[in-house]
Design an enzyme around this catalytic site. Structure first.
Site, PDB file in Angstrom:
ATOM      1  N   SER A   3       0.920  -1.267  -0.001  1.00 41.27           N
ATOM      2  CA  SER A   3       0.016   0.172  -0.051  1.00 41.27           C
ATOM      3  C   SER A   3       0.876   1.340  -0.057  1.00 41.27           C
ATOM      4  CB  SER A   3      -0.939  -0.049   1.214  1.00 41.27           C
ATOM      5  OG  SER A   3      -1.821  -1.223   1.258  1.00 41.27           O
TER       6      SER A   3
HETATM    7  N1  SAH Z   1      -1.032  -4.192   3.758  1.00 38.86           N
HETATM    8  C1  SAH Z   1      -0.614  -4.770   2.485  1.00 38.86           C
HETATM    9  C2  SAH Z   1      -1.526  -4.920   1.552  1.00 38.86           C
HETATM   10  C3  SAH Z   1      -1.338  -5.982   0.315  1.00 38.86           C
HETATM   11  S1  SAH Z   1      -2.274  -5.942  -0.990  1.00 38.86           S
HETATM   12  C4  SAH Z   1       1.033  -4.470   2.146  1.00 38.86           C
HETATM   13  O1  SAH Z   1       0.802  -3.180   2.345  1.00 38.86           O
HETATM   14  O2  SAH Z   1       1.665  -5.286   1.653  1.00 38.86           O
HETATM   15  C5  SAH Z   1      -3.921  -6.823  -0.061  1.00 38.86           C
HETATM   16  C6  SAH Z   1      -3.670  -8.287   0.298  1.00 38.86           C
HETATM   17  O3  SAH Z   1      -4.875  -8.889   0.510  1.00 38.86           O
HETATM   18  C7  SAH Z   1      -3.086  -9.231  -0.792  1.00 38.86           C
HETATM   19  O4  SAH Z   1      -2.115  -9.758  -0.196  1.00 38.86           O
HETATM   20  C8  SAH Z   1      -4.373 -10.121  -1.092  1.00 38.86           C
HETATM   21  O5  SAH Z   1      -3.830 -11.331  -1.320  1.00 38.86           O
HETATM   22  C9  SAH Z   1      -4.910 -10.001   0.335  1.00 38.86           C
HETATM   23  N2  SAH Z   1      -6.349 -10.657   0.133  1.00 38.86           N
HETATM   24  C10 SAH Z   1      -7.306 -10.644  -0.667  1.00 38.86           C
HETATM   25  N3  SAH Z   1      -8.539 -11.104  -0.343  1.00 38.86           N
HETATM   26  C11 SAH Z   1      -8.161 -11.503   0.720  1.00 38.86           C
HETATM   27  C12 SAH Z   1      -9.003 -12.563   1.815  1.00 38.86           C
HETATM   28  N4  SAH Z   1     -10.326 -12.836   1.429  1.00 38.86           N
HETATM   29  N5  SAH Z   1      -8.349 -12.717   2.955  1.00 38.86           N
HETATM   30  C13 SAH Z   1      -7.214 -12.345   3.371  1.00 38.86           C
HETATM   31  N6  SAH Z   1      -6.159 -12.010   2.453  1.00 38.86           N
HETATM   32  C14 SAH Z   1      -6.927 -11.217   1.163  1.00 38.86           C
END
Ligand code: SAH
Length: 237
Positions: free
Chosen positions: A86
């Site tokens: 993010s």
């Molecule tokens: N805060 C993280 C954001 C990663 S993007 C960072 O800054 O690195 C969002 C993440 O949510 C992804 O890794 C994706 O795989 C995960 N995601 C999507 N749907 C999900 C679900 N139902 N349960 C758990 N994780 C999920």
């Protein structure tokens, strides 16, 4: 124009000495991090505990080495598996909304571990973080970095985060970095009285929504337009 005196914002209960070892040089140095923090302050991220956590956390460790020199730009970056780390401003905005209920936070649920950067920020502000991810290799990589930083108040689970983590509920704070069409009922149910939830909601257009559970009911805040990856059901095979 206001300014920020970085020396006045002290860490809450981290970092460990491991943070200092992870300092970095040049484009990944403390000076570069400080520039980002000054920029976030200008954009309205003012909570001292949030700024201090973001100031000391080596974001360059959470991205691919080839992108490390861009880690302190205020921008999202790819982390593989079609996911992104993010944008720092958004991490600041979401964390600040949670921290406004008072720090340290108690138990925090994070949906979407991803790179683990947001997890690192939450771990510094909370008693414990419960982080859920549906793509196992992403969470394994995140855990390795968070372990190396000595952040040992984090619990990890591979599952569908829309179901929350019922055994560890209720949570003082819940954050999701993946956007569902509507807020999953299980997440609302796992929010403690006085607790706060923040997450993107929507598909083609998304809003960042904050929710506060008061004794009188739920209070909703619209924190503006955002663009996150979609929340997907189940776990990736
Ligand atoms: N805060 C993280 C954001 C990663 S993007 C960072 O800054 O690195 C969002 C993440 O949510 C992804 O890794 C994706 O795989 C995960 N995601 C999507 N749907 C999900 C679900 N139902 N349960 C758990 N994780 C999920």
């Amino acid at each position: 124009m206001g300014a920020i005196d970085l020396d006045t914002i002290a860490p809450l209960h981290w970092p460990t000495p491991a943070f200092e070892q992870a300092q970095g040089v040049g484009m990944t140095s403390q000076r570069t991090r400080d520039r980002l923090i000054a920029q976030l302050w200008q954009e309205g991220i003012r909570h001292p505990a949030v700024l201090s956590a973001m100031r000391v956390t080596p974001r360059h460790l959470f991205v691919d080495e080839a992108l490390a020199s861009r880690a302190y730009e205020n921008t999202p970056l790819p982390i593989g598996y079609d996911q992104t780390i993010s944008q720092p401003y958004i991490v600041g905005l979401m964390t600040q909304f949670l921290a406004e209920s008072g720090t340290p936070l108690g138990r925090v649920l994070e949906v979407g571990t991803g790179s683990g950067y947001q997890t690192a920020i939450l771990a510094q502000l909370a008693d414990a973080v419960y982080t859920v991810e549906r793509i196992a290799p992403l969470q394994q990589r995140a855990k390795a970095i968070l372990d190396k930083l000595g952040l040992n108040n984090i619990h990890y689970r591979i599952s569908d985060g829309s179901l929350g983590w019922p055994e560890a509920a209720p949570f003082a704070a819940i954050l999701s970095a993946a956007s569902p069409p509507t807020i999953p009922q299980s997440l609302i149910e796992q929010l403690d009285l006085g607790g706060r939830l923040v997450m993107p909601v929507g598909e083609t257009t998304q809003r960042l929504i904050g929710i506060e559970r008061l004794s009188t009911g739920l209070k909703t805040y619209d924190l503006g337009p955002v663009r996150f990856v979609p929340m997907r059901p189940g776990v990736e095979a």
